[in-house]
Motif scaffolding. Structure first.
Motif, PDB file in Angstrom:
ATOM      1  N   GLU A 160      60.069  -1.026 -31.952  1.00  0.00           N
ATOM      2  CA  GLU A 160      60.124  -0.189 -30.749  1.00  0.00           C
ATOM      3  C   GLU A 160      58.768  -0.108 -30.070  1.00  0.00           C
ATOM      4  O   GLU A 160      58.675  -0.073 -28.844  1.00  0.00           O
ATOM      5  N   ALA A 161      57.721  -0.075 -30.878  1.00  0.00           N
ATOM      6  CA  ALA A 161      56.372   0.042 -30.313  1.00  0.00           C
ATOM      7  C   ALA A 161      55.815  -1.289 -29.837  1.00  0.00           C
ATOM      8  O   ALA A 161      54.804  -1.329 -29.135  1.00  0.00           O
ATOM      9  N   THR A 162      56.440  -2.397 -30.250  1.00  0.00           N
ATOM     10  CA  THR A 162      55.843  -3.706 -29.945  1.00  0.00           C
ATOM     11  C   THR A 162      56.662  -4.522 -28.944  1.00  0.00           C
ATOM     12  O   THR A 162      56.255  -5.615 -28.572  1.00  0.00           O
ATOM     13  N   LEU A 163      57.813  -4.000 -28.514  1.00  0.00           N
ATOM     14  CA  LEU A 163      58.661  -4.788 -27.612  1.00  0.00           C
ATOM     15  C   LEU A 163      57.929  -5.089 -26.300  1.00  0.00           C
ATOM     16  O   LEU A 163      57.229  -4.225 -25.755  1.00  0.00           O
ATOM     17  N   PRO A 164      58.097  -6.293 -25.773  1.00  0.00           N
ATOM     18  CA  PRO A 164      57.415  -6.672 -24.531  1.00  0.00           C
ATOM     19  C   PRO A 164      57.804  -5.779 -23.362  1.00  0.00           C
ATOM     20  O   PRO A 164      57.004  -5.578 -22.446  1.00  0.00           O
TER      21      PRO A 164
END
Lengths: 372, 372
Positions: free
Chosen positions: B362-366
């Protein structure tokens, strides 16, 4: 007959390569041997500065030798470039020796008087003139001494070209392994190496700092050459920073045609330790930034190191051995191996091919250090 | 069937190599492409420090990601070493974060409390204890924070081993030329390069700082990754100088098994200028000497440089594109590419091979940066 002469040259630095080239060019049959590739001793860290009147600031043999060698340089580089088919960067853009203290200007005055007596062009300049010659100089410089005949040459390019030219003219250049000893056997000299023996009529020892590690039969002592470490920085620059070689008391800066800059050099007694050091890098950065503050913004390409072969009187050892007939020394060039290469090659070739000992060699004969 | 999957991984740094290795290990059919040799981007200048609790000093996604990836490291390195037959230097000797000012000890106290809550071992030490842990520390250090679970890994060795392991397991590793664009064509994605096109079922974009230069069809904007230059010094040392990775506010020192030392790192906005600088070298020498004065006597091996891929929120970009189905991003790892490599490889392989999106993504999605 010259072509029957068989000469081994031990040491493939700038001096050994120049000797091999000159001997071959004049008809000698030469084998150049080293355990390292061409130009990988002191030569690899040379900034190639050609500045007799900075290296030798007073009358004496060093000034005679270096001034005479500088006079040979145009023809020497042109000949090597033609014989090798290589490009060798070589410029006589002069040097600006910069004073950061008023007392230094007095020393410059003494040197300018000496140069006037010798008929060498030199000009004392004040701070404003110095900064108009070199706009990137620090604001607090006091003045300088401009010597237009000085210059620089790419030491590695020159050395590689010398080896190529010697090879093209018929010399053999080979990896010999470690050279241990030189002795006589009948009519020949034998060069003993870790890969076997080599026989030659004459041997030239041009092994720089390592010369004293080679046994010479009949010699009571080793040639007194010790390594003096020199570190150098290779920096990069966008556009031209300097117009000529620029010196201070702490360093010199050499501006190359490709926009890079060499900053030399430390002078350190570190034995055979051939490494660059944190202290050396920092000292050179500080010294260069003091002279040209803009150095601060330069790129850092690499630090280099070499061991200069120094003798007790800081003069080279050029001349025949008195203990082992057929052996000649060409070593001990300290800070001036590149500058003295053309003259050394000529002196050695004159001695071997024409049996002629030039009067200047009185100061360079090995025997000044005892039975050698 | 896993073996029918055809995946192109663009970028052969530590992240791309880890992704290619993990995908191949789990049955994927992989081609790893880059215009540079393996590990020649940011990876070449990584000191390989594995220190989640220094890189992320507060709760949040970066701490979760890095702590989770560190927990994978033992097994990850053992697997890569076995699969590649290569030795990879990897040590969990801990870190000592050193305070040069009393205020820094207060920050350490806050971090120690956070670590206690998470059950991570950490110890506040006074000046005397710090200097008994690391006898070469400067006399004026105030104290430190010891975190025993931290460590370091040889980034280049690891990356080379990942590429070798991937190749042994069946991946193709190739010089693709410059990668320009990724587009769909029927069932395939097409990777357009300066040497021609490559078709693949899936594409993983792991091109570090250069990711934003690759056109992705359908995306309204480029992934917002910018280069942040890091310079590093490689020093040599006789014997062991430090027992563990040692930090100050200005630098960190990593002691290798061969007696050398890495000093990192500058953090500079310099665009795509990949060069070491005089200012960078000097800053690192000063910072290291302040922490460990003995650095002064070290040998200088080289200066290195790399461009770290940084995003606006300093978190990596890991996850599928919403604009070009089949494309996944694995980039933007900034200072933690090596540390995050095992977890990134696992997240990408889970997504591609098992269609599983880990909650941490969730924190790393583009898509947090728009329509990507």
């Amino acid at each position: 007959v010259a072509s029957s002469i068989d000469i081994a040259v031990v040491g493939a630095g700038v001096v050994g390569c120049a000797v091999a080239y000159e001997l071959t060019r004049r008809g000698g049959s030469v084998q150049l041997v080293d355990e390292r590739p061409v130009g990988m001793g002191a030569t690899q860290a040379s900034a190639g500065v050609l500045a007799p009147y900075i290296e030798a600031r007073a009358e004496g043999p060093l000034l005679d030798l270096t001034a005479r060698s500088l006079a040979l340089f145009d023809e020497f580089v042109a000949g090597v470039a033609a014989a090798s088919g290589s490009r060798v960067e070589y410029r006589r853009t002069g040097t600006l020796d910069v004073a950061m203290q008023p007392e230094t200007m007095k020393q410059f005055g003494g040197l300018a008087a000496l140069l006037a007596k010798r008929g060498v062009e030199a000009e004392m300049v004040d701070a404003q003139a110095a900064r108009s010659l070199e706009p990137h100089l620090a604001a607090d410089v006091v003045g300088g001494l401009l010597i237009p005949s000085h210059g620089f040459v790419a030491a590695s390019e020159l050395t590689q070209a010398l080896a190529v030219a010697a090879r093209r003219l018929g010399a053999q250049v080979s990896d010999s392994g470690h050279v241990c000893r030189i002795r006589r056997s009948g009519d020949s000299l034998i060069v003993e190496t870790s890969r076997g023996n080599l026989a030659a009529g004459r041997v030239v020892l041009a092994a720089g700092s390592w010369t004293g590690q080679i046994d010479v039969d009949g010699s009571e002592r080793r040639v007194p050459v010790r390594p003096v470490r020199g570190q150098l920085l290779h920096l990069s620059w966008n556009g031209a920073m300097l117009n000529r070689v620029t010196w201070s008391e702490r360093c010199y800066l050499v501006p190359w045609g490709d926009g890079t800059l060499l900053v030399g050099a430390t002078v350190e007694e570190a034995g055979f330790n051939e490494r660059t050091t944190v202290a050396g890098v920092r000292d050179l950065i500080e010294a260069a930034s003091e002279l040209v503050p803009h150095v601060w913004t330069a790129g850092f390409v690499s630090a280099r190191v070499g061991l200069r072969p120094c003798t007790p009187d800081e003069l080279p050892v050029i001349g025949p051995s008195a203990c082992l007939p057929g052996l000649l020394y060409a070593t001990g060039h300290y800070r001036n191996g590149v500058l003295l290469a053309p003259l050394t090659a000529k002196l050695v070739a004159d001695a071997i091919l024409d049996d002629r000992i030039d009067p200047v060699m009185e100061a360079t004969l090995p025997q000044r250090f005892g039975k050698l």
